[in-house]
Motif scaffolding. Sequence first.
Motif, mmCIF file in Angstrom:
data_model
loop_
_atom_site.group_PDB
_atom_site.id
_atom_site.type_symbol
_atom_site.label_atom_id
_atom_site.label_comp_id
_atom_site.label_asym_id
_atom_site.label_seq_id
_atom_site.Cartn_x
_atom_site.Cartn_y
_atom_site.Cartn_z
ATOM 1 N N CYS A 51 -38.622 35.202 -11.264
ATOM 2 C CA CYS A 51 -39.559 34.700 -12.284
ATOM 3 C C CYS A 51 -40.051 34.054 -12.749
ATOM 4 C CB CYS A 51 -38.137 34.926 -13.300
ATOM 5 S SG CYS A 51 -37.753 33.551 -13.680
ATOM 6 N N ARG A 59 -40.660 27.193 -7.239
ATOM 7 C CA ARG A 59 -39.770 26.820 -7.993
ATOM 8 C C ARG A 59 -37.911 26.199 -8.169
ATOM 9 N NH1 ARG A 59 -41.076 33.433 -7.796
ATOM 10 N NH2 ARG A 59 -43.265 32.524 -7.751
ATOM 11 N N LYS A 105 -34.305 28.508 -17.007
ATOM 12 C CA LYS A 105 -33.985 29.019 -16.089
ATOM 13 C C LYS A 105 -33.622 30.944 -16.419
ATOM 14 C CE LYS A 105 -30.213 28.288 -12.677
ATOM 15 N NZ LYS A 105 -28.249 28.149 -12.726
HETATM 16 S S1 FES Z 1 -34.959 30.335 -12.727
HETATM 17 FE FE1 FES Z 1 -36.734 32.451 -12.166
HETATM 18 S S2 FES Z 1 -37.511 31.829 -9.859
HETATM 19 FE FE2 FES Z 1 -36.357 30.350 -10.857
#
Ligand code: FES
Lengths: 772, 157
Positions: B45, B58, B38
Amino acid sequence: MNKTKYVGQRLPRTDSLAKATGAARYTGDIWVNRRDILYAKALFPPYGHARIKSIDTSEAEAIEGVAAVMVADDLPGMNGYGGMVPDKPVIAKDEVLYEGDPVALVAAETKEIAEKAVKLIKVEYEPLPGYDDPVKMLDPSSPMLHTDNPFHKNHNISDEQIIKKGDVEKAFREADVVIDNWYKTPLVDHAYMEPDAAIAEYDPIQGGITIWSPQHAVQLAKRAMSDAFGLPQSRIHVISQLVGGGFGGKEDSTFDVSVVAGVLSIKTHRPVYFELTRDEVFKGTGKRHPSIIHHQLAARKDGKILGIKVETIIDKGAYKSIDAIPSRTTQYAGGPYSIDNALTHSWSVFTDHPYGCAFRGLGSPQAHFAMECQMDELARKLDMDPVELRLKNILRDGDTTIWGQPMMEERGLGLEECIRRVTSDPKFNEPLDNSDPRIRRGRGIACFMYGTGTGSATDGAHVMVQAQPDGSINIGVSASELGQGFLIAMKQIAADTMGVTIDKIYLDYADSAASLESGATVASRTTVLTGNAIINGLEKLKERFSAVAAPMLKTGKENVCFYQNMVFAKGLENEGIKLTAVIAKAFASQVPLGAIGSWYPPMATPKGDGLGDKMHTYAFGCEGVQVAVDMETGEITVEDALLACDIGKAINPDTLEGQFEGGMAQAIGWALMEEHFMSDGKMKNHTFHDFLIPTAKDIPDLRTIIVEHPNALGPFGAKGAGEPPIVPGAPAIRNAVYDAIGIGLNEIPMTPVRVMEALRKKSAENADKSRR
Amino acid sequence: MITVSFNLNGKDVSCTVDAKEVLVDTLRERFRLTGTKKGCGTGDCGACTVLLDGEAVRSCILLTAMVEGRKVTTIEGVGTMDHPHIVQQAFVDASAVQCGFCTPGMVLTAIALLNRNPNPTEDEIRTALSGNLCRCTGYQKIIKAVQLAAERMREGR
Ligand code: FES
Ligand code: FES
């Protein structure tokens, strides 16, 4: 020295398969698997600068499952910690100086309870004016940020450094041309992918504490937090898990989370986990210092630089952190050039911003940005080729730097080779396609130098080495694996030094209890300093084992050789005995199997006026880039980037290239995209969708050239390589943009908005000229 | 609280979660599959990437309740240290791993790409990976790793 078998080879890293399969555990992964740990949250203020009028924690405390709520008055020790001075409060008491000052802490049985409890803490604030402008804060009539901090008495100045060499005024009087410009660089986050996290566990047996967290410096951590814990440094045990990216940032930010977990663990006598959300990482952790640079450069009309005068104002943010930036910006203000007269002056100035801390290059990128832009300005003014201009001025054997340090080829001076290899590269010389009037293309270069190590009196490294009876070797080293590949590089160095197969080397790393002080994993120093310390320790073992083996081999101890787990007399490779036999004999002959290896660089020699030798060796490099500028949107695309960097010796070319490429990409981000906006001490953009860093689409094919001019004092000739690759990118891009559109942009990031503004301004000026 | 049943790395599982719980937390904290990272929690990200019926998604912006009846694959489900997936091995061989925090997400995104496009151009690879941030590598060796994996997959290795 033995024959080398591993140094210089592209050996795979030992950690990559575990990382690629998800088996590698980071700090947050330990928490998940250990359910006895309390979960901590901190309450951060909604202001960048405010007085705390009252705090009511009663509702939070009343929730079932809350183990502790702490405010400043509940702390076990001093309310301060820090890498250089303990000036940063663990919990703000009367005033918050930036958004990252915690006001209260909670530890609870579960994350949900902690999140709920922290929201129930009621704080009454009196907002205070935000101090955003370091230039104003430097003015003696401005208000003080730190009104009551024993470490900050010099108005708002955290540090001030000056280098004075030669007679600058005379140089400027005698100059044919003076180039005088201002430059500006932004506040940026390290954007490491792993958010900060720490586990602290109180040790009831001896009254100590163990911290697990991604650290740059497990030994420094003991000193940085001992006052806050109210514990002697010896009772703090620090283990750095794998670090999910650091780039200098986690040298400090890890203290921010470790200290919170630590005080809660001391209070509750329970293990405590504390992690930051990404939002909290952006607002609270250290940043690259923004800078404002006034650079004046005097030269003769043949291009010889006669002198520089440089003033650099650095936004320090709220706390001191690692405050080497004034020292580095004065040091590198003249780039990698031989300049006889210099006056460089830097101040780091407190504001209500996140504290500026170490970030790859430590002030050198800022300083080189200004200097390398100035070089192109000078080339234009004199109508000289920018490459020739640089070659005319670069530091060569026997020249002295602006801080008066003589340069020696035996410590590696490969800049000329770097420049020639980049500028003679065929792709870098292909004709530019400027057929589409909307897309303007151009090329630029920039050069740099960057020292290995901190250049301070405390720099040095110590390791423990121990041979095991089965012929394997333990090496206790306090450096951290940040992703740079230190584990494999140290194994390569150790295996070749000891003459064993590489599988025999095992590193007990990043654990303060299994290693000795070897300095932080920063300043591009680990390969050289820790590598040399390992060599020193293993040479001690070999000396002892040579004495043991000599009678076994019927030779003199000076003739004993070690290679691939065998020991033999020189020239008699086939008549060797096993290393294990020698170790067994040593073990039974009162010969110790363990030793301490140490290495110190030559002592820095400060002589006043900022002069004297600093680092013992310097990496050098040159980057060439090609850009395309979209004249309608202002968007800049880096189409080609080629970096040649002299790092002495590539211990592992694969991981080294990884450092080159990573640094080049970060430089593209710094030059074109990254910027935090602050107003009244509050950060305006604190997510990855408004603080943009480069994606795979923003980066071209990154080309690299390893140049090796060996450092006589480095392990196998190596110099430091981690930070250097970020340094030349931004000015090279800026100079390429200049080449493309005829405008020198002196402020980064060169976002489309800034480019369009500059284009509009220029066309207005042109229109104005043609009217006249 | 809602009970959700789905297929996780080839096994049928079920769990009872808060309606607001996101998949990354379920995977990490309930199933202790910590290979899923995470990095932001805001969908920016890509560190938390998992495969949902073969597509890279995601997991930090996907409610666990939404995966009812579906097939979730995490990094642990594609290969192990003893039997790595071709893409995982290619990341190792191409030196595409530095700090490694982005790596599981990168690997899964690459697997999803290669499954739908076994012969991607460099540009297609860059586009596919552009939702996965990496701060360490400059993407250079990651692109090479995906190309290497594609080559090996085509050759059936
Ligand atoms: S933790 Fe960054 S996109 Fe899910
Ligand atoms: S390897 Fe560190 S973020 Fe990609």
